[in-house]
Design a protein around this motif. Sequence first.
Motif, PDB file in Angstrom:
ATOM      1  N   HIS A   1      17.208   4.233  -9.924  1.00 43.71           N
ATOM      2  CA  HIS A   1      16.230   4.764  -8.969  1.00 43.71           C
ATOM      3  C   HIS A   1      15.764   3.708  -7.967  1.00 43.71           C
ATOM      4  N   GLY A   2      16.461   2.576  -7.926  1.00 38.94           N
ATOM      5  CA  GLY A   2      16.148   1.543  -6.930  1.00 38.94           C
ATOM      6  C   GLY A   2      14.880   0.760  -7.199  1.00 38.94           C
ATOM      7  N   LEU A   3      14.408   0.747  -8.443  1.00 35.67           N
ATOM      8  CA  LEU A   3      13.184  -0.003  -8.782  1.00 35.67           C
ATOM      9  C   LEU A   3      13.498  -1.481  -9.018  1.00 35.67           C
ATOM     10  N   ILE A   4      12.493  -2.312  -8.845  1.00 31.32           N
ATOM     11  CA  ILE A   4      12.588  -3.729  -9.193  1.00 31.32           C
ATOM     12  C   ILE A   4      11.991  -3.893 -10.588  1.00 31.32           C
ATOM     13  N   THR A   5      12.679  -4.631 -11.459  1.00 40.92           N
ATOM     14  CA  THR A   5      12.196  -4.789 -12.840  1.00 40.92           C
ATOM     15  C   THR A   5      11.624  -6.189 -13.032  1.00 40.92           C
TER      16      THR A   5
ATOM     17  N   SER B   1       0.829  -1.204   0.000  1.00 41.74           N
ATOM     18  CA  SER B   1       0.000   0.000   0.000  1.00 41.74           C
ATOM     19  C   SER B   1       0.868   1.261   0.000  1.00 41.74           C
ATOM     20  N   GLY B   2       0.531   2.201  -0.872  1.00 41.05           N
ATOM     21  CA  GLY B   2       1.293   3.448  -0.961  1.00 41.05           C
ATOM     22  C   GLY B   2       2.352   3.423  -2.053  1.00 41.05           C
ATOM     23  N   ASP B   3       2.616   2.253  -2.615  1.00 41.21           N
ATOM     24  CA  ASP B   3       3.623   2.139  -3.680  1.00 41.21           C
ATOM     25  C   ASP B   3       3.032   2.532  -5.033  1.00 41.21           C
ATOM     26  N   HIS B   4       3.940   2.868  -5.930  1.00 39.96           N
ATOM     27  CA  HIS B   4       3.577   3.236  -7.304  1.00 39.96           C
ATOM     28  C   HIS B   4       4.210   2.229  -8.257  1.00 39.96           C
ATOM     29  N   LEU B   5       3.428   1.826  -9.250  1.00 32.87           N
ATOM     30  CA  LEU B   5       3.861   0.820 -10.224  1.00 32.87           C
ATOM     31  C   LEU B   5       3.862   1.437 -11.617  1.00 32.87           C
ATOM     32  N   LEU B   6       4.937   1.236 -12.363  1.00 31.83           N
ATOM     33  CA  LEU B   6       4.982   1.650 -13.774  1.00 31.83           C
ATOM     34  C   LEU B   6       4.714   0.419 -14.633  1.00 31.83           C
ATOM     35  N   MET B   7       3.633   0.496 -15.399  1.00 35.28           N
ATOM     36  CA  MET B   7       3.154  -0.663 -16.171  1.00 35.28           C
ATOM     37  C   MET B   7       3.133  -0.311 -17.663  1.00 35.28           C
ATOM     38  N   VAL B   8       3.675  -1.191 -18.479  1.00 32.45           N
ATOM     39  CA  VAL B   8       3.707  -0.923 -19.923  1.00 32.45           C
ATOM     40  C   VAL B   8       2.276  -0.930 -20.485  1.00 32.45           C
TER      41      VAL B   8
ATOM     42  N   HIS C   1      14.327   6.373 -22.830  1.00 33.41           N
ATOM     43  CA  HIS C   1      14.864   7.227 -21.756  1.00 33.41           C
ATOM     44  C   HIS C   1      13.786   8.046 -21.054  1.00 33.41           C
ATOM     45  N   GLY C   2      12.670   8.275 -21.750  1.00 32.89           N
ATOM     46  CA  GLY C   2      11.582   9.070 -21.166  1.00 32.89           C
ATOM     47  C   GLY C   2      10.999   8.478 -19.892  1.00 32.89           C
ATOM     48  N   ILE C   3      11.317   7.226 -19.606  1.00 36.87           N
ATOM     49  CA  ILE C   3      10.781   6.582 -18.403  1.00 36.87           C
ATOM     50  C   ILE C   3      11.223   7.344 -17.146  1.00 36.87           C
ATOM     51  N   ARG C   4      12.396   7.961 -17.236  1.00 38.90           N
ATOM     52  CA  ARG C   4      12.955   8.688 -16.094  1.00 38.90           C
ATOM     53  C   ARG C   4      11.949   9.692 -15.528  1.00 38.90           C
ATOM     54  N   GLU C   5      11.247  10.401 -16.417  1.00 37.32           N
ATOM     55  CA  GLU C   5      10.313  11.449 -15.974  1.00 37.32           C
ATOM     56  C   GLU C   5       9.099  10.878 -15.241  1.00 37.32           C
ATOM     57  N   LEU C   6       8.838   9.586 -15.415  1.00 35.17           N
ATOM     58  CA  LEU C   6       7.635   9.007 -14.800  1.00 35.17           C
ATOM     59  C   LEU C   6       7.914   8.398 -13.422  1.00 35.17           C
ATOM     60  N   ILE C   7       9.200   8.326 -13.065  1.00 35.53           N
ATOM     61  CA  ILE C   7       9.551   7.702 -11.782  1.00 35.53           C
ATOM     62  C   ILE C   7       9.307   8.690 -10.652  1.00 35.53           C
TER      63      ILE C   7
END
Length: 398
Positions: free
Chosen positions: A178-182, A102-109, A140-146
Amino acid sequence: MSHKTKKLNTQIASSGRDKKWTSGIVNTPVYRASTVVFDTMKDMRHAIKNRANKVMFYGRRGTPTHFSFQEAVSELEGGAGTALYPSGAAAISGSLLSFLKSGDHLLMVDSVYEPTRDLCDKLLAGYGIETSYYDPMIGHGIRELIKPNTKVLFLESPGSLTMEVQDVPTLCEIAHQHGLITILDNTWASPINCRPFDLGIDISIQAATKYICGHSDVMLGTATANEQHWPQLRENSYLMGQCASADDVYLAARGLRTLGVRMKQHEKNALEIAQWLSERPEIDHIRHPAFESCPGHEFFKRDFSAANGLFSFALKRGDIESVTAFVEGMQHFKMGFSWGGYESLILGIFDVNRIRSINKWDETKPLIRLHIGLEDTEDLITDLQAAFDRYNFIINKS
Ligand SMILES: *Cc1c(COP(=O)(O)O)cnc(C)c1O
């Protein structure tokens, strides 16, 4: 001989077949179990202590049937350990829920498999986990979404239906800064056509239902983790009660042994058919990673060793009636979703945008997805030729 020195088809034939699992039989037998019984307190304590380490303790923790298959998948994917699930969808939810709270953010394709999107929007959202969708070609644009609370970057390459191939190494490099898990849904490549851990992936998922099983008769999922993330994936998936039946795992292990030769034939047949389709005047473009017309084709050439039998193509025009005429009445292509078996499949897709929030599809160009099976391509082409005749009959009427 270490697996690093073995060639791929040797690995496919030999991985996981340690005598301690097979007892000398070629295929590790089906060990069905709930209860494991012990003679002494000492034996029981040993099992408890080593329960996470391929020692028989309790049915849910697995038997030699599972351990053998887990070792084989780990070796082929190139990871440290593999968790088993009753379906590919369960492997996806099990992996995400093992690392998100809870409280986490997920980047999904954005081009993700529809049930994965539904999981995010319908279940994870209710748990207080926020999902942002990103363009599969974002690079590289992924950086802006983190964001500060972004925890996981989820990839699927190529994407479902529209087949965009992602720049996995670039995305993983930025994610790790940025310490994300892939986490990658690696189902299209199967465990043999891409090396996810060499590209920076932490967890690689397979719907083993597809090419690993290969015969359209089993539901099974796997998630393979690197050394760093394996203990958490294993324990959290176990806590969620995830396990798979020994019978299904046996069938998956049996399917795995012919994966190399099946895949070669699927690839050859599909390339031949895609080439034939690309010369048809009705076609707008081919969405096959090995074709230049597929977004991310350059990443396919760089990161994959081969293709398979699944691809899509866009028609220049069409509506429900003409596409229905195309896909109905086929001799060899059956209408169905779960690809990766030995048989050919066809889907006419009208509502791509229902499952896209970033990359909108031009809905005037209907998408057709084919899974090319192991039939003779002459027969499949005859079938498709007749489909175009039915389609053109409707198009020319309107
Ligand atoms: C089929 C599929 C799944 C789900 O697998 P099931 O075993 O059917 O649950 C997940 N990801 C992709 C890319 C798939 O094609």
